[in-house]
Design an enzyme around this catalytic site. Structure first.
Site, PDB file in Angstrom:
ATOM      1  N   GLU A  41      37.677  88.631  68.134  1.00 33.71           N
ATOM      2  CA  GLU A  41      37.273  89.702  69.056  1.00 33.71           C
ATOM      3  C   GLU A  41      37.179  91.003  68.274  1.00 33.71           C
ATOM      4  O   GLU A  41      38.183  91.510  67.771  1.00 33.71           O
ATOM      5  CB  GLU A  41      38.292  89.853  70.188  1.00 33.71           C
ATOM      6  CG  GLU A  41      37.994  91.019  71.129  1.00 33.71           C
ATOM      7  CD  GLU A  41      39.142  91.315  72.079  1.00 33.71           C
ATOM      8  OE1 GLU A  41      39.315  92.496  72.450  1.00 33.71           O
ATOM      9  OE2 GLU A  41      39.864  90.370  72.459  1.00 33.71           O
ATOM     10  N   ARG A  45      35.796 100.038  69.000  1.00 38.86           N
ATOM     11  CA  ARG A  45      36.550 101.276  68.788  1.00 38.86           C
ATOM     12  C   ARG A  45      36.042 102.076  67.600  1.00 38.86           C
ATOM     13  O   ARG A  45      36.543 103.172  67.341  1.00 38.86           O
ATOM     14  CB  ARG A  45      38.036 100.965  68.585  1.00 38.86           C
ATOM     15  CG  ARG A  45      38.679 100.219  69.741  1.00 38.86           C
ATOM     16  CD  ARG A  45      40.143  99.944  69.449  1.00 38.86           C
ATOM     17  NE  ARG A  45      40.715  99.030  70.436  1.00 38.86           N
ATOM     18  CZ  ARG A  45      41.953  98.563  70.386  1.00 38.86           C
ATOM     19  NH1 ARG A  45      42.761  98.954  69.407  1.00 38.86           N
ATOM     20  NH2 ARG A  45      42.396  97.724  71.304  1.00 38.86           N
ATOM     21  N   LYS A 129      42.488  88.845  81.133  1.00 40.64           N
ATOM     22  CA  LYS A 129      43.279  89.411  80.052  1.00 40.64           C
ATOM     23  C   LYS A 129      44.452  90.166  80.669  1.00 40.64           C
ATOM     24  O   LYS A 129      44.261  90.950  81.602  1.00 40.64           O
ATOM     25  CB  LYS A 129      42.414  90.357  79.221  1.00 40.64           C
ATOM     26  CG  LYS A 129      43.192  91.172  78.187  1.00 40.64           C
ATOM     27  CD  LYS A 129      42.256  92.046  77.379  1.00 40.64           C
ATOM     28  CE  LYS A 129      43.007  92.913  76.407  1.00 40.64           C
ATOM     29  NZ  LYS A 129      42.121  93.651  75.486  1.00 40.64           N
TER      30      LYS A 129
END
Length: 207
Positions: A41, A45, A129
């Protein structure tokens, strides 16, 4: 993958990585793959995240690259165009959920409360999640959800380490965890892909 629940079965640990240099993307993914990890993943950012996703998708066969930290309008579609195989959000809003759904990619929407989990269950979502896992209650909290919400499965992320990952994976409603320890920044900077591979092998053994 055809369903979000498929994400949970790719690897017992999903490496959650922050990349500052897109040139690290392919060798990182290859090292993880050699260690037995079949997904990564890449968090959105940094400015190079989308390029990193595109490179992994185009150059590393047999590994599924996901896009994480999707929080803003437009990011889901950008990640899909870059070749992401699934999407991960740290939290959920109706607008964000709708945007993610428009991509038709499987997704792990983030929750940290029972009400949020119920809200997503009402929308037909079964794979979620749990973030931030440790600050939000950790293993005891997730264990308490297994009886009232047996239909939901979670990928806890946030504060997961090699020391506590096994306790999460032992829960009936946890099928994988997300961890950032598999791609330490110093290893990326030094190009120490052997270390990354070793960490990946250790992570696979947890499952």
């Amino acid at each position: 993958m055809r369903a979000a629940t498929d994400i949970l079965d790719i690897s017992p640990v999903i490496p959650v990585v922050v990349l500052d240099d897109a040139a690290h993307a392919v060798p990182l993914a290859q090292a993880l793959q050699r260690g037995g990890i079949r997904t990564v993943e890449v968090t959105l950012r940094t400015p190079v995240a989308l390029e990193a996703i595109e490179r992994i998708n185009g150059e590393v066969e047999g590994i599924t690259v996901g896009a994480g930290t999707i929080t803003q309008p437009g990011q889901a579609k950008e990640a899909a165009r870059a070749g992401a195989g699934y999407l991960v959000t740290p939290g959920t809003t109706d607008r964000l959920l709708d945007e993610v759904a428009d991509t038709e990619l499987p997704a792990l929407p983030g929750v940290s409360t029972v009400s949020e989990a119920l809200r997503l269950a009402e929308r037909g979502m079964r794979a979620l999640k749990f973030f931030p896992a440790e600050p939000a209650g950790g293993v005891p909290y997730l264990k308490s959800l297994s009886s009232p919400l047996p239909e939901l499965s979670f990928c806890p992320t946030g504060g997961i380490t090699p020391d506590n990952a096994g306790r999460y994976l032992a829960l009936p409603n946890v099928r994988c965890v997300g961890g950032s320890w598999l791609a330490p920044k110093e290893a990326l900077v030094k190009g120490d892909w052997g270390h990354v591979e070793a960490l990946a092998r250790q992570a696979v053994a947890l499952g």
